[in-house]
Design an enzyme around this catalytic site. Sequence first.
Site, PDB file in Angstrom:
ATOM      1  N   ASP A   2      16.754  17.842  16.576  1.00 46.88           N
ATOM      2  CA  ASP A   2      16.011  18.770  15.722  1.00 46.88           C
ATOM      3  C   ASP A   2      15.147  19.705  16.565  1.00 46.88           C
ATOM      4  O   ASP A   2      14.720  19.344  17.661  1.00 46.88           O
ATOM      5  CB  ASP A   2      15.136  17.958  14.753  1.00 46.88           C
ATOM      6  N   ASN A  50      23.242  20.605   5.499  1.00 40.89           N
ATOM      7  CA  ASN A  50      23.176  21.824   6.328  1.00 40.89           C
ATOM      8  C   ASN A  50      24.047  22.974   5.808  1.00 40.89           C
ATOM      9  O   ASN A  50      23.841  24.126   6.196  1.00 40.89           O
ATOM     10  CB  ASN A  50      23.553  21.527   7.787  1.00 40.89           C
ATOM     11  N   ARG A  53      22.278  26.134   4.490  1.00 29.76           N
ATOM     12  CA  ARG A  53      21.654  27.149   5.361  1.00 29.76           C
ATOM     13  C   ARG A  53      22.350  28.501   5.159  1.00 29.76           C
ATOM     14  O   ARG A  53      23.455  28.556   4.609  1.00 29.76           O
ATOM     15  CB  ARG A  53      21.776  26.709   6.818  1.00 29.76           C
TER      16      ARG A  53
HETATM   17  C1  IPE Z   1      18.782  21.248  14.695  1.00 31.37           C
HETATM   18  O1  IPE Z   1      17.831  22.245  14.795  1.00 31.37           O
HETATM   19  C2  IPE Z   1      20.170  21.798  14.703  1.00 31.37           C
HETATM   20  C3  IPE Z   1      20.982  21.386  13.623  1.00 31.37           C
HETATM   21  C4  IPE Z   1      21.583  20.854  13.212  1.00 31.37           C
HETATM   22  C5  IPE Z   1      21.747  21.752  12.689  1.00 31.37           C
HETATM   23  P1  IPE Z   1      17.251  22.961  13.513  1.00 31.37           P
HETATM   24  O2  IPE Z   1      18.107  24.159  13.233  1.00 31.37           O
HETATM   25  O3  IPE Z   1      17.103  22.008  12.385  1.00 31.37           O
HETATM   26  O4  IPE Z   1      15.830  23.436  14.024  1.00 31.37           O
HETATM   27  P2  IPE Z   1      14.490  23.663  13.175  1.00 31.37           P
HETATM   28  O5  IPE Z   1      14.247  22.444  12.340  1.00 31.37           O
HETATM   29  O6  IPE Z   1      14.710  24.888  12.338  1.00 31.37           O
HETATM   30  O7  IPE Z   1      13.445  23.861  14.222  1.00 31.37           O
HETATM   31 MG    MG Z   2      15.502  21.006  11.557  1.00 32.32          MG
END
Ligand code: IPE
Ligand code: MG
Length: 229
Positions: A2, A50, A53
């Site tokens: 993360d 995810n 997103r």
């Molecule tokens: C982790 O980083 C990567 C992912 C899976 C998919 P993030 O994209 O969740 O990073 P933050 O939480 O926005 O900082």
């Molecule tokens: Mg994250």
Amino acid sequence: MDGNGRWANERNLPRIEGHRRGAEAVKRTLAAAQKHGVKNITLYAFSVENWNRPKDEVEALMGLLNRFLKDQLPELIKRKIRLRVIGRFKELPQSTQDALRKAEAATAEFTEYTLGLALNYGSRTEVVDAIKGVVKAAAAGEVDMSNFLYDDLRPFLYTGDMPDPDLVIRTSGELRLSNFLMLQCAYAEIHITKTRWPDFKEADFAAALDDFANRERRYGKTSQQLQKA
Ligand code: IPE
Ligand code: MG
């Protein structure tokens, strides 16, 4: 893994740059795990949640994954690491499925080290899929439901014969498991570091192992019982 987005935001860079740097951290971590004798690691790369997103970020992540698989397959073979994918495989883009199948097939013979990749993974969908598997097997007379134990459920989970995690490392400071291997982590030790995933280095991995080495794993027993044994 993360903190890719925050790492990028803090540097006024696009989020995808954080993900790109995150892929570099994956390579470092694979090398660190092997150096420290850790035989099984599973990376939570993409959750079922995810997909919510922005479309361009999801596409960029899948693109990075395809590139990673292509670039890193020789490295996995060199290091004798078997790749195992866990998650709802058939909902991934076809090109990603093809690259994953190819990498799994090319590394299937290796038994000592395993890299699990959690993709389109979520514990709750895993449980639902396991229940469907059990119901089907029961209808076919393949499992005895009158005497069904947790160990009988295991083969129906995506993790199948993979060992349960001893240690979970979460980067970037959030204090939650976010639907990751919830059943398998029942007795895992959890190490949370504020380090953003793109900054994660061997020293951070070693610090997590040190933390783990100092835990007392009681599995429901008392400390006194463990000291006697
Ligand atoms: C982790 O980083 C990567 C992912 C899976 C998919 P993030 O994209 O969740 O990073 P933050 O939480 O926005 O900082
Ligand atoms: Mg994250």
